[in-house]
Design a protein around this motif. Structure first.
Motif, PDB file in Angstrom:
ATOM      1  N   PRO A 116       0.834  -1.207   0.000  1.00 60.33           N
ATOM      2  CA  PRO A 116       0.000   0.000   0.000  1.00 60.33           C
ATOM      3  C   PRO A 116       0.870   1.260   0.000  1.00 60.33           C
ATOM      4  CG  PRO A 116      -0.069  -1.047   2.147  1.00 60.33           C
ATOM      5  CD  PRO A 116       0.663  -1.970   1.231  1.00 60.33           C
ATOM      6  N   ARG A 117       0.609   2.149  -0.943  1.00 57.25           N
ATOM      7  CA  ARG A 117       1.384   3.371  -1.069  1.00 57.25           C
ATOM      8  C   ARG A 117       0.505   4.600  -1.202  1.00 57.25           C
ATOM      9  NH1 ARG A 117       7.190   3.471  -1.080  1.00 57.25           N
ATOM     10  NH2 ARG A 117       7.811   1.349  -1.372  1.00 57.25           N
ATOM     11  N   ARG A 118      -0.745   4.433  -1.596  1.00 55.36           N
ATOM     12  CA  ARG A 118      -1.608   5.576  -1.865  1.00 55.36           C
ATOM     13  C   ARG A 118      -2.197   6.166  -0.605  1.00 55.36           C
ATOM     14  NH1 ARG A 118      -5.185   4.769  -7.233  1.00 55.36           N
ATOM     15  NH2 ARG A 118      -3.428   5.061  -8.606  1.00 55.36           N
ATOM     16  N   ARG A 119      -2.199   7.474  -0.552  1.00 53.43           N
ATOM     17  CA  ARG A 119      -2.880   8.154   0.543  1.00 53.43           C
ATOM     18  C   ARG A 119      -4.379   8.112   0.278  1.00 53.43           C
ATOM     19  NH1 ARG A 119       0.934  13.446   1.267  1.00 53.43           N
ATOM     20  NH2 ARG A 119       2.870  12.298   1.475  1.00 53.43           N
ATOM     21  N   LYS A 120      -5.135   8.083   1.333  1.00 58.38           N
ATOM     22  CA  LYS A 120      -6.583   8.003   1.195  1.00 58.38           C
ATOM     23  C   LYS A 120      -7.223   9.279   1.714  1.00 58.38           C
ATOM     24  CE  LYS A 120      -6.742   3.035   1.637  1.00 58.38           C
ATOM     25  NZ  LYS A 120      -7.228   2.588   0.372  1.00 58.38           N
ATOM     26  N   ARG A 121      -8.116   9.811   0.917  1.00 58.71           N
ATOM     27  CA  ARG A 121      -8.853  10.994   1.363  1.00 58.71           C
ATOM     28  C   ARG A 121      -9.975  10.584   2.303  1.00 58.71           C
ATOM     29  NH1 ARG A 121     -11.473  15.770  -2.288  1.00 58.71           N
ATOM     30  NH2 ARG A 121     -12.231  16.937  -0.512  1.00 58.71           N
ATOM     31  N   PHE A 122     -10.621   9.472   1.990  1.00 57.07           N
ATOM     32  CA  PHE A 122     -11.669   8.910   2.839  1.00 57.07           C
ATOM     33  C   PHE A 122     -11.320   7.467   3.130  1.00 57.07           C
ATOM     34  CE2 PHE A 122     -13.847  12.207   0.382  1.00 57.07           C
ATOM     35  CZ  PHE A 122     -14.392  12.948   1.415  1.00 57.07           C
ATOM     36  N   PHE A 123     -11.664   7.005   4.317  1.00 56.20           N
ATOM     37  CA  PHE A 123     -11.434   5.621   4.721  1.00 56.20           C
ATOM     38  C   PHE A 123     -12.587   5.235   5.631  1.00 56.20           C
ATOM     39  CE2 PHE A 123      -9.171   2.335   7.268  1.00 56.20           C
ATOM     40  CZ  PHE A 123      -8.802   1.513   6.223  1.00 56.20           C
ATOM     41  N   LYS A 124     -12.907   3.961   5.643  1.00 56.92           N
ATOM     42  CA  LYS A 124     -14.010   3.533   6.497  1.00 56.92           C
ATOM     43  C   LYS A 124     -13.684   3.881   7.946  1.00 56.92           C
ATOM     44  CE  LYS A 124     -12.030  -0.985   6.815  1.00 56.92           C
ATOM     45  NZ  LYS A 124     -11.510  -1.829   5.808  1.00 56.92           N
TER      46      LYS A 124
END
Length: 138
Positions: A116-124
């Protein structure tokens, strides 16, 4: 149970759809955004620590530092916005560690699998059960 293509009994799933009141949706969006910001912080801290500990050149005297789940939970006891409970913050860290473990096991069979490398704007916005206060579960 329904019969599948190969003559085996296929599992059937039933899904219930719950409609939420419109007054809750902005709050849930805030929580998922706070959870995404925390996941992104955990992700960047993990990879920056690993990259900076190993150095640019492969120096045999420097060892790479892999942050564990417990260390990351201590580094991030709460989210930047202050909206999530500490157990929810721990669950976000556990979700990142689980994705790292999943990628590690996939790498054994598929060389194209990626960490995993991507930043998340929204996450559960996860919810983790807190231990009971009196020590007995009923």
């Amino acid at each position: 149970m329904a019969i599948g293509k190969r003559g085996r009994a296929a599992r059937t799933y039933s899904v219930r759809k719950l409609t939420l009141p419109s007054i809750l949706k902005p709050r849930l969006d805030e929580l998922s955004a706070a959870s995404g910001a925390l996941y992104s912080q955990v992700l960047t801290t993990f990879w920056r620590t690993l990259r900076r500990s190993a150095g640019k050149r492969k120096d045999h005297r420097r060892q790479a530092v892999f942050l564990s789940s417990g260390t990351l939970q201590k580094l991030f006891p709460k989210d930047p916005a202050g909206l999530l409970h500490s157990h929810s913050c721990d669950a976000v860290v556990d979700a990142f560690i689980a994705s790292m473990d999943s990628a590690r096991t996939r790498k054994k069979t598929d060389p194209k699998a990626r960490f995993p490398r991507r930043r998340k704007r929204f996450f559960k916005a996860p919810s983790k059960a807190a231990p009971s206060a009196c020590g007995t579960d009923s």
